[in-house]
Design an enzyme around this catalytic site. Structure first.
Site, PDB file in Angstrom:
ATOM      1  N   LEU A 241       0.845  -1.192   0.000  1.00  0.00           N
ATOM      2  CA  LEU A 241       0.000   0.000   0.000  1.00  0.00           C
ATOM      3  C   LEU A 241       0.882   1.245   0.000  1.00  0.00           C
ATOM      4  CD1 LEU A 241      -2.570  -1.119   2.730  1.00  0.00           C
ATOM      5  CD2 LEU A 241      -2.433  -1.768   0.292  1.00  0.00           C
TER       6      LEU A 241
ATOM      7  N   ARG B  64       1.100  14.186   7.000  1.00  0.00           N
ATOM      8  CA  ARG B  64       1.871  14.570   8.192  1.00  0.00           C
ATOM      9  C   ARG B  64       3.367  14.774   7.905  1.00  0.00           C
ATOM     10  NH1 ARG B  64      -0.743   9.749  11.621  1.00  0.00           N
ATOM     11  NH2 ARG B  64      -1.095   9.027   9.480  1.00  0.00           N
TER      12      ARG B  64
ATOM     13  N   GLU C  81      -8.859   1.785  15.240  1.00  0.00           N
ATOM     14  CA  GLU C  81      -7.934   2.875  14.946  1.00  0.00           C
ATOM     15  C   GLU C  81      -7.913   3.881  16.094  1.00  0.00           C
ATOM     16  OE1 GLU C  81      -5.810   3.010  12.146  1.00  0.00           O
ATOM     17  OE2 GLU C  81      -6.553   0.959  12.329  1.00  0.00           O
TER      18      GLU C  81
ATOM     19  N   ASN D  27      -1.161  -2.831  15.801  1.00  0.00           N
ATOM     20  CA  ASN D  27      -1.131  -3.468  14.490  1.00  0.00           C
ATOM     21  C   ASN D  27      -0.020  -2.808  13.664  1.00  0.00           C
ATOM     22  OD1 ASN D  27      -1.812  -4.335  11.841  1.00  0.00           O
ATOM     23  ND2 ASN D  27      -3.273  -2.633  11.639  1.00  0.00           N
TER      24      ASN D  27
ATOM     25  N   ALA E 213      53.050  22.471  -3.970  1.00  0.00           N
ATOM     26  CA  ALA E 213      51.980  23.182  -3.254  1.00  0.00           C
ATOM     27  C   ALA E 213      51.362  24.247  -4.157  1.00  0.00           C
ATOM     28  CB  ALA E 213      52.544  23.825  -2.007  1.00  0.00           C
TER      29      ALA E 213
HETATM   30  C1  UD1 Z   1      -2.421   2.062   9.461  1.00  0.00           C
HETATM   31  C2  UD1 Z   1      -3.427   1.085  10.079  1.00  0.00           C
HETATM   32  C3  UD1 Z   1      -3.142   1.007  11.577  1.00  0.00           C
HETATM   33  C4  UD1 Z   1      -1.723   0.568  11.825  1.00  0.00           C
HETATM   34  C5  UD1 Z   1      -0.733   1.463  11.084  1.00  0.00           C
HETATM   35  C6  UD1 Z   1       0.633   0.846  11.155  1.00  0.00           C
HETATM   36  C7  UD1 Z   1      -5.502   1.246   8.782  1.00  0.00           C
HETATM   37  C8  UD1 Z   1      -6.860   1.783   8.735  1.00  0.00           C
HETATM   38  N1  UD1 Z   1      -4.758   1.564   9.835  1.00  0.00           N
HETATM   39  O1  UD1 Z   1      -2.656   3.333  10.021  1.00  0.00           O
HETATM   40  O2  UD1 Z   1      -4.025   0.068  12.180  1.00  0.00           O
HETATM   41  O3  UD1 Z   1      -1.434   0.564  13.202  1.00  0.00           O
HETATM   42  O4  UD1 Z   1      -1.105   1.608   9.698  1.00  0.00           O
HETATM   43  O5  UD1 Z   1       1.639   1.686  10.616  1.00  0.00           O
HETATM   44  O6  UD1 Z   1      -5.108   0.521   7.891  1.00  0.00           O
HETATM   45  N2  UD1 Z   1      -2.583   4.009   1.851  1.00  0.00           N
HETATM   46  C9  UD1 Z   1      -3.065   3.752   0.583  1.00  0.00           C
HETATM   47  N3  UD1 Z   1      -4.270   4.270   0.232  1.00  0.00           N
HETATM   48  C10 UD1 Z   1      -5.030   5.001   1.083  1.00  0.00           C
HETATM   49  C11 UD1 Z   1      -4.550   5.258   2.379  1.00  0.00           C
HETATM   50  C12 UD1 Z   1      -3.334   4.734   2.748  1.00  0.00           C
HETATM   51  O7  UD1 Z   1      -2.403   3.091  -0.200  1.00  0.00           O
HETATM   52  O8  UD1 Z   1      -6.104   5.438   0.675  1.00  0.00           O
HETATM   53  C13 UD1 Z   1      -1.262   3.494   2.228  1.00  0.00           C
HETATM   54  C14 UD1 Z   1      -0.340   4.599   2.679  1.00  0.00           C
HETATM   55  O9  UD1 Z   1       0.406   5.098   1.573  1.00  0.00           O
HETATM   56  C15 UD1 Z   1       0.557   3.894   3.695  1.00  0.00           C
HETATM   57  C16 UD1 Z   1      -0.322   2.778   4.229  1.00  0.00           C
HETATM   58  O10 UD1 Z   1      -1.384   2.621   3.318  1.00  0.00           O
HETATM   59  O11 UD1 Z   1       1.692   3.340   3.069  1.00  0.00           O
HETATM   60  C17 UD1 Z   1      -0.866   3.109   5.625  1.00  0.00           C
HETATM   61  O12 UD1 Z   1      -1.635   4.297   5.540  1.00  0.00           O
HETATM   62  P1  UD1 Z   1      -1.623   5.394   6.700  1.00  0.00           P
HETATM   63  O13 UD1 Z   1      -2.572   6.448   6.327  1.00  0.00           O
HETATM   64  O14 UD1 Z   1      -0.255   5.770   7.044  1.00  0.00           O
HETATM   65  O15 UD1 Z   1      -2.261   4.542   7.889  1.00  0.00           O
HETATM   66  P2  UD1 Z   1      -2.042   4.709   9.455  1.00  0.00           P
HETATM   67  O16 UD1 Z   1      -2.894   5.809   9.942  1.00  0.00           O
HETATM   68  O17 UD1 Z   1      -0.621   4.773   9.760  1.00  0.00           O
HETATM   69 CA    CA Z   2       1.210   4.924   8.561  1.00  0.00          CA
END
Ligand code: UD1
Ligand code: CA
Length: 483
Positions: free
Chosen positions: A11, A18, A160, A175, A385
């Protein structure tokens, strides 16, 4: 049926708000690779030929970064936000008849090693679970999804941070964002995941609740140590992850026989290689594709980027980028070797010496205060030098060629294009505009004239004139005595 047993979905479509950055979050770098690069590298060593990377934010940049990983295919996420939607599009992009295991990874969780992914897969297969996730206990779980278990210890759900009650938020098991599912199970479960939560997103984590409600078994493997599961959402976490990775890399080289005096101030990219009996002194950065051969000593206060250092070479307090340093060569203190600098075996680039796009032959020395650019320096040469190659005439760069065993007097300027034959010499302060034949001594400075008494005459009354007068008077007196 295809015979693939494992697919990997990474993903990487999120915006990474942030980070507050123009660079997409998963392309921020640590230890010489992007975050996504670290994840892909571990994924690659699992040997799956179905690797999907879900992209959306800055899609072109992220997709272009996959070039180095030929097995990885970009899949586009649509307008529906959330990790659940990303995972759904990832799994939908797999061949329709694929029903092996799907390992879902997060592009912003860069420190998990392949062994941990392998253990997660083993755990999943061993237990025949419907889903297996990688969890970890954290002293400060803030920001992560919490793993909720029932009275008998079975995983019930992930909640979450933004949706957690105070009681749920007190849970310290989190997680890590890494999971294994059977493909068909994941497809079915995702169909039942909505966006009714604090962020209005499709949460992948909701799959756990959906599967549990249908009577499925969810396993959780504990990560080997809490630092592995670090998710990088902002620059504070990025620096934490960088430090953890650096520590890991340093320990690895120490165990392989490298002396690293001060791990706190030494930074070694995951992409560099060091041989046994290399010594690394404090405040040293060894970056990119740098390789260092046995017995070399690097530092203190040195930065090496994409460079090669030979056996027993020494590099002290210097900045070296895209350069090659021969065996037994010495560099610094305070040398600057730029792109295309090549020092032969036993050569020297000393103090306040800059070398660019030039080869310096074996045993040749550029010891002090010099600029050598676009040059070819033979073997056994000594550039006195202050030697300067004037390689640029405002229009183009020109080459300087110096033969073997040439010796230039201090402060020689070589105006390129120019060529000094083997064994040639130049006088101090020479400005060399024409080629010097082999064995010739080139002088370009007019013979010295001393205008006797000039200071007393033209600067009468100054301290210099008085000093000169006293000195000449005492010289005369001495001469008188001797007569
Ligand atoms: C997510 C998890 C959380 C976990 C944490 C670990 C969910 C809902 N939450 O939260 O339980 O503890 O990761 O690091 O999954 N991404 C996509 N498409 C989207 C949104 C996100 O591909 O629409 C990808 C982001 O690029 C990232 C990853 O998914 O690489 C995680 O997304 P992020 O928004 O960082 O989730 P967290 O809030 O960290
Ligand atoms: Ca994350």
């Amino acid at each position: 049926m295809t015979e693939h047993k494992l697919a990997i979905v990474i993903l990487a479509a999120g915006q990474g708000t942030r980070m507050r950055s123009a660079t997409p979050k998963v392309l921020h770098r640590l230890g010489g690779r992007t975050m996504l690069g670290h994840v892909l590298r571990s994924a690659e060593s699992l040997g799956s030929d179905l690797v999907r990377v879900v992209v959306r934010h800055e899609r072109e940049q992220v997709a272009a970064s996959l070039e180095d990983y030929p097995g990885a295919v970009a899949v586009d996420q649509d307008d529906v936000p959330g990790t659940g939607r990303a995972a759904q599009l990832g799994v939908d992009s797999l061949p329709a008849d694929f029903d092996g295991d799907v390992l879902v990874l997060s592009g912003d969780v860069p420190l998990i090693e392949v062994e941990t992914y392998q253990s997660l897969l083993d755990e999943h297969r061993g237990r025949s679970a419907d889903a297996t996730l990688l969890g970890v206990e954290l002293a400060d779980p803030h920001g992560y999804g919490r793993i909720l278990r029932d009275g008998s210890g079975m995983v019930q759900a992930i909640v979450e941070q933004k949706d957690a009650t105070a009681e749920e938020a007190a849970v310290t098991e989190i997680n890590s964002g890494v999971y294994v599912f059977r493909a068909s199970t994941l497809r079915d479960a995702l169909r039942r995941v909505g966006t009714d939560n604090a962020q209005g997103e499709m949460y992948l984590t909701d799959v756990v609740r959906v599967l549990r409600e249908a009577g499925g078994a969810i396993a959780a493997l504990a990560a080997p140590d809490s630092s592995t599961a670090l998710g990088v959402n902002d620059r504070v976490q990025l620096s934490e992850a960088t430090r953890i990775l650096n520590q890991r890399v340093i320990r690895r080289w120490q165990r392989d026989g490298v002396t690293i005096q001060d791990p706190q101030t030494t930074w070694i990219d995951d992409t560099a290689t060091l041989a046994p009996d290399v010594t690394v002194l404090p405040n040293t950065h060894i970056l990119g594709a740098t390789s260092i051969a046995e017995g070399a000593t690097i530092g203190p206060d040195t930065s090496l980027v994409d460079s090669e250092v030979g056996v027993d070479a020494t590099v002290r307090r210097s900045d070296v980028t895209l350069a090659v340093i021969g065996a037994g060569a010495t560099v610094g203190p305070w040398a600057y070797l730029r792109a295309g600098a090549e020092l032969g075996d036993g050569a020297k680039a000393g103090t306040f010496v800059e070398v660019k796009n030039s080869s310096v032959g074996a045993g040749s020395k550029v010891p002090h205060l010099s600029y050598v650019g676009d040059s070819e320096i033979g073997v056994g040469v000594n550039l006195g030098a202050g030697a300067i190659t004037a390689n640029y005439d405002d229009v183009a760069k020109h080459r300087t060629v110096v033969g073997d065993h040439v010796h230039t007097g201090s402060h020689t300027v070589l105006i390129a294009p120019v060529r000094l034959g083997d064994g040639a010499k130049t006088g101090a302060g020479a400005v060399i505009r024409k080629d010097v034949p082999a064995g010739a001594l080139a002088l370009s400075v007019a013979p010295q004239r001393n205008l006797t008494g000039w200071v007393e005459k033209n600067r009468a009354g100054t301290a210099a004139a008085d000093a000169a007068e006293r000195s000449r008077a005492s010289e005369k007196a001495t001469d008188g005595e001797q007569q």
